[in-house]
Design a protein around this motif. Sequence first.
Motif, PDB file in Angstrom:
ATOM      1  N   LEU A 111       0.827  -1.209   0.000  1.00 29.68           N
ATOM      2  CA  LEU A 111       0.000   0.000   0.000  1.00 29.68           C
ATOM      3  C   LEU A 111       0.861   1.259   0.000  1.00 29.68           C
ATOM      4  O   LEU A 111       0.506   2.257  -0.642  1.00 29.68           O
ATOM      5  CB  LEU A 111      -0.957  -0.003   1.190  1.00 29.68           C
ATOM      6  CG  LEU A 111      -2.085  -1.036   1.120  1.00 29.68           C
ATOM      7  CD1 LEU A 111      -2.867  -1.061   2.427  1.00 29.68           C
ATOM      8  CD2 LEU A 111      -2.988  -0.758  -0.060  1.00 29.68           C
ATOM      9  N   LEU A 114       2.008   1.786  -3.528  1.00 32.48           N
ATOM     10  CA  LEU A 114       0.897   2.333  -4.313  1.00 32.48           C
ATOM     11  C   LEU A 114       0.703   3.821  -4.003  1.00 32.48           C
ATOM     12  O   LEU A 114       0.509   4.626  -4.921  1.00 32.48           O
ATOM     13  CB  LEU A 114      -0.387   1.556  -4.032  1.00 32.48           C
ATOM     14  CG  LEU A 114      -1.642   2.037  -4.746  1.00 32.48           C
ATOM     15  CD1 LEU A 114      -1.492   1.893  -6.256  1.00 32.48           C
ATOM     16  CD2 LEU A 114      -2.848   1.268  -4.254  1.00 32.48           C
ATOM     17  N   TYR A 117       3.390   5.813  -5.746  1.00 29.10           N
ATOM     18  CA  TYR A 117       3.130   5.950  -7.173  1.00 29.10           C
ATOM     19  C   TYR A 117       2.037   6.986  -7.438  1.00 29.10           C
ATOM     20  O   TYR A 117       2.160   7.816  -8.333  1.00 29.10           O
ATOM     21  CB  TYR A 117       2.748   4.611  -7.795  1.00 29.10           C
ATOM     22  CG  TYR A 117       2.490   4.734  -9.274  1.00 29.10           C
ATOM     23  CD1 TYR A 117       3.552   4.830 -10.160  1.00 29.10           C
ATOM     24  CD2 TYR A 117       1.199   4.804  -9.779  1.00 29.10           C
ATOM     25  CE1 TYR A 117       3.335   4.974 -11.514  1.00 29.10           C
ATOM     26  CE2 TYR A 117       0.973   4.941 -11.134  1.00 29.10           C
ATOM     27  CZ  TYR A 117       2.039   5.031 -11.998  1.00 29.10           C
ATOM     28  OH  TYR A 117       1.822   5.190 -13.334  1.00 29.10           O
ATOM     29  N   LEU A 118       0.960   6.932  -6.666  1.00 27.37           N
ATOM     30  CA  LEU A 118      -0.123   7.904  -6.850  1.00 27.37           C
ATOM     31  C   LEU A 118       0.353   9.323  -6.573  1.00 27.37           C
ATOM     32  O   LEU A 118      -0.027  10.265  -7.278  1.00 27.37           O
ATOM     33  CB  LEU A 118      -1.313   7.560  -5.956  1.00 27.37           C
ATOM     34  CG  LEU A 118      -2.062   6.276  -6.323  1.00 27.37           C
ATOM     35  CD1 LEU A 118      -3.127   5.963  -5.285  1.00 27.37           C
ATOM     36  CD2 LEU A 118      -2.651   6.375  -7.713  1.00 27.37           C
TER      37      LEU A 118
END
Length: 182
Positions: A111, A114, A117-118
Amino acid sequence: MYPGQDDQTRRMGQQPDSRAYSQMGGDGYDEPYGGDPGYQERRAPRESRGPALDVGKFIGSVAATALVAAIAGWLIAWVVDAVFGRFGHQWANGGNTPTMYAVYGAAAAVLAGLLWYLLLVGTANPQQFYSWTVGLLIVAAVALPLLVTVPFLDGLAAAIVHLVIGLPILALTGAFAATLRR
């Protein structure tokens, strides 16, 4: 001496006029490569609008961070459980085993990858936002067991486990994030 070259040209070290340059127009030295398109700067068009990221290294780094967080979660939970057992006390950890803490650590690392990356896609300074977000989540994960667990010693042990899982995620993701741009 070339045919048709006079003595004065030869003494000054100059070369005679060539017919190849005279046919080009001008002296032939204005544009070194003429209009040859082979020497123009070429840029490859960007096919995607996403960030310039080495995807293979990113996925590998997230997986390695998940492995480290899983090992850290399992190890610290096992140590805390062993210490509590040594003193004849059952650790009130909500029924979680060291293996479950390993799964939690791995899931938290994925998580976090992620999230990074976001933030890379959507913010101007992803590293700064990532550090603050994950840092605040670690503070919450450490404070929550201290506030809600009835035996304080059990809450302290859970807070230590959460800290040991969170710090490698923060440190490793922050470290590999700086090296992934293509």
